[in-house]
Scaffold this motif. Structure first.
Motif, PDB file in Angstrom:
ATOM      1  N   ALA A   1     -17.737 140.794   8.374  1.00 13.31           N
ATOM      2  CA  ALA A   1     -17.223 140.321   7.086  1.00 13.31           C
ATOM      3  C   ALA A   1     -18.351 140.185   6.072  1.00 13.31           C
ATOM      4  O   ALA A   1     -19.477 139.839   6.415  1.00 13.31           O
ATOM      5  CB  ALA A   1     -16.516 138.985   7.262  1.00 13.31           C
ATOM      6  N   TYR A   2     -18.020 140.470   4.829  1.00 13.92           N
ATOM      7  CA  TYR A   2     -18.946 140.246   3.733  1.00 13.92           C
ATOM      8  C   TYR A   2     -18.144 139.985   2.465  1.00 13.92           C
ATOM      9  O   TYR A   2     -16.924 140.164   2.434  1.00 13.92           O
ATOM     10  CB  TYR A   2     -19.888 141.442   3.543  1.00 13.92           C
ATOM     11  N   THR A   3     -18.814 139.550   1.425  1.00 14.48           N
ATOM     12  CA  THR A   3     -18.169 139.336   0.137  1.00 14.48           C
ATOM     13  C   THR A   3     -18.512 140.487  -0.789  1.00 14.48           C
ATOM     14  O   THR A   3     -19.690 140.793  -1.000  1.00 14.48           O
ATOM     15  CB  THR A   3     -18.626 138.008  -0.492  1.00 14.48           C
TER      16      THR A   3
ATOM     17  N   MET B   1     -18.443 135.787  11.175  1.00 14.17           N
ATOM     18  CA  MET B   1     -17.218 136.265  10.560  1.00 14.17           C
ATOM     19  C   MET B   1     -17.138 137.787  10.617  1.00 14.17           C
ATOM     20  O   MET B   1     -18.108 138.483  10.319  1.00 14.17           O
ATOM     21  CB  MET B   1     -17.131 135.804   9.103  1.00 14.17           C
TER      22      MET B   1
ATOM     23  N   ALA C   1     -18.504 134.760   2.185  1.00 17.44           N
ATOM     24  CA  ALA C   1     -18.601 134.851   3.633  1.00 17.44           C
ATOM     25  C   ALA C   1     -19.928 134.276   4.117  1.00 17.44           C
ATOM     26  O   ALA C   1     -20.832 133.968   3.332  1.00 17.44           O
ATOM     27  CB  ALA C   1     -18.465 136.305   4.070  1.00 17.44           C
TER      28      ALA C   1
ATOM     29  N   GLN D   1     -13.157 135.174  13.850  1.00 11.26           N
ATOM     30  CA  GLN D   1     -14.241 134.184  13.814  1.00 11.26           C
ATOM     31  C   GLN D   1     -14.740 133.958  15.234  1.00 11.26           C
ATOM     32  O   GLN D   1     -13.934 133.817  16.155  1.00 11.26           O
ATOM     33  CB  GLN D   1     -13.752 132.856  13.248  1.00 11.26           C
TER      34      GLN D   1
ATOM     35  N   LEU E   1     -13.295 138.610   0.283  1.00 12.03           N
ATOM     36  CA  LEU E   1     -13.747 138.997   1.613  1.00 12.03           C
ATOM     37  C   LEU E   1     -13.371 140.448   1.887  1.00 12.03           C
ATOM     38  O   LEU E   1     -12.273 140.887   1.535  1.00 12.03           O
ATOM     39  CB  LEU E   1     -13.109 138.098   2.673  1.00 12.03           C
TER      40      LEU E   1
ATOM     41  N   TYR F   1     -18.390 129.163   6.173  1.00  8.41           N
ATOM     42  CA  TYR F   1     -17.381 129.601   5.213  1.00  8.41           C
ATOM     43  C   TYR F   1     -16.651 128.366   4.714  1.00  8.41           C
ATOM     44  O   TYR F   1     -16.087 127.607   5.498  1.00  8.41           O
ATOM     45  CB  TYR F   1     -16.408 130.586   5.864  1.00  8.41           C
TER      46      TYR F   1
ATOM     47  N   ASP G   1     -14.542 133.983  -2.518  1.00  7.17           N
ATOM     48  CA  ASP G   1     -14.636 133.787  -1.071  1.00  7.17           C
ATOM     49  C   ASP G   1     -16.006 134.261  -0.606  1.00  7.17           C
ATOM     50  O   ASP G   1     -16.242 135.464  -0.501  1.00  7.17           O
ATOM     51  CB  ASP G   1     -13.534 134.558  -0.350  1.00  7.17           C
TER      52      ASP G   1
END
Length: 372
Positions: A96-98, A157, A265, A191, A104, A235, A263
């Protein structure tokens, strides 16, 4: 569940085909208390399968994994093909990244961040696969998740993503005759938490602020990009944000920009766009005050960063944004200068004529010498 929608727009009168990517992210109950309902766009849905246990919890529509280092568990993923034909789908694991829209994202990008020590997608297997699902059928695929052996605090994440494989985008015509083509992909968050390890709080900072082009409803315009960084495995949920830019030595200058949903991350960084509005970029020294707040304002983070804009950068991005230089001040200056020259020349010529008249007014009369 995260819905990623790719839109292609083709206007009939345009000679060339333009590809426009529009990402629409819908988060319902992500990491929260509300169950996620399977979305139906694209004639297919995905959702977690099986039941919750001591290691994997799916009650909130995402995979919440808690285990000892090296422990492996199975994840069940259900793919419902609502079309009548057999379809090919592709699956891939993601960290996951922003993204720069503040949402997200889960794709097969190898996420890069100075604080990221473990790629979440490496804990999932297989990392990528292609499979078929007959029409009007639900298929269940089995994945393995292994809690990393390396010790870490907080939560990693990631996610699992499903998308149609090598399918043409379906089109529809809007009221103004524009052809819109849609492609959909779906992601379910993952997660991972190590048993016995503490949770950690977000640690946000602004690494850099640079002038550039930012995306607005009117296209790409002049502004600045603030690179926001979260250096911990944490998060805080969806945040609101407020950016205030002031200029040193100019109390009248102030730019304010509000953001309803950001959001951020864990161990990620992204460029927050701050448009300049009707103002042109000007060289000088500036200050950014950026405030993030949780829902209800129970927690907040205030970030401060000084930055500078050079003459070259201001001219460059103003031009790229389509702003033409304003030479009104130059025209006014030239007009004043021309008027001053005309007035000065008039005064000079007037004085010279007066001097001639005074000195030579009786020049036609002969001078007589007086006899004694």
């Amino acid at each position: 569940m995260i819905l990623k929608r790719e839109v292609q727009v083709l206007k009939p009168k345009v000679r060339f085909l333009f590809l426009i990517s529009f990402i629409f992210t819908m988060i319902t109950g992500l990491f929260g208390a509300t169950n996620v309902r399977a979305a139906t766009s694209g004639d297919y849905t995905i959702k977690p399968g099986g039941e919750s246990n001591d290691v994997v919890n799916i009650d909130n529509g995402s995979y919440m994994v808690t285990g000892k280092p090296g422990q492996t568990a199975q994840l069940k993923l259900m793919v419902v093909n609502k079309a009548s034909d057999t379809r090919n789908f592709i699956y891939y694991a993601a960290t996951a990244y922003t993204n720069n829209n503040g949402t997200l994202s889960y794709d097969d990008t190898n996420v890069k961040d100075p604080s990221l020590k473990i790629q979440t997608k490496d804990a999932l297997s297989p990392k990528k696969s292609i499979f078929k699902v007959p029409g009007n059928t639900t298929a269940t695929i089995t994945l393995n998740v292994t809690v990393p052996k390396k010790k870490f605090a907080g939560t990693l994440m990631g996610g699992v993503t499903i998308a149609p494989y090598k399918e043409k985008a379906k089109g529809s015509v809007s009221d103004n005759g524009t052809l819109i083509k849609n492609k959909f992909s779906y992601s379910i968050p993952v997660q991972i938490h190590q048993t016995g390890q503490p949770k950690v709080q977000p640690k946000y900072s602004v690494r850099t602020v640079k002038p550039g082009l930012v995306q607005t409803f009117k296209g790409r315009k002049q502004g600045v990009l603030a690179n926001v960084h979260n250096s911990t495995n944490s998060y805080a949920g969806t945040l609101s944000a407020k950016a205030v830019v002031t200029k040193k030595g100019d109390k009248s200058f102030k730019i304010t920009q509000n953001y309803s949903s950001q959001d951020i991350a864990s161990t990620t960084n992204y460029d927050l766009s701050i448009p300049w509005g009707k103002k042109t970029l000007q060289s000088g020294n500036y200050h950014l005050k950026l405030t993030y707040k949780t829902d209800g304002g129970l927690k907040s983070w205030v970030l401060n960063k000084d930055f500078a804009i050079t003459n070259n950068d201001a001219a460059k991005y103003n031009k790229l944004a389509g702003i033409k230089p304003n030479y009104l001040w130059l025209y006014i200056l030239l007009g004043i200068l021309a008027l001053a020259i005309i007035l000065g020349l008039g005064i000079y010529l007037g004085k010279r004529n007066n001097n001639k008249n005074n000195n030579g007014g009786d020049g036609n009369q002969p001078t007589r010498r007086r006899r004694r």
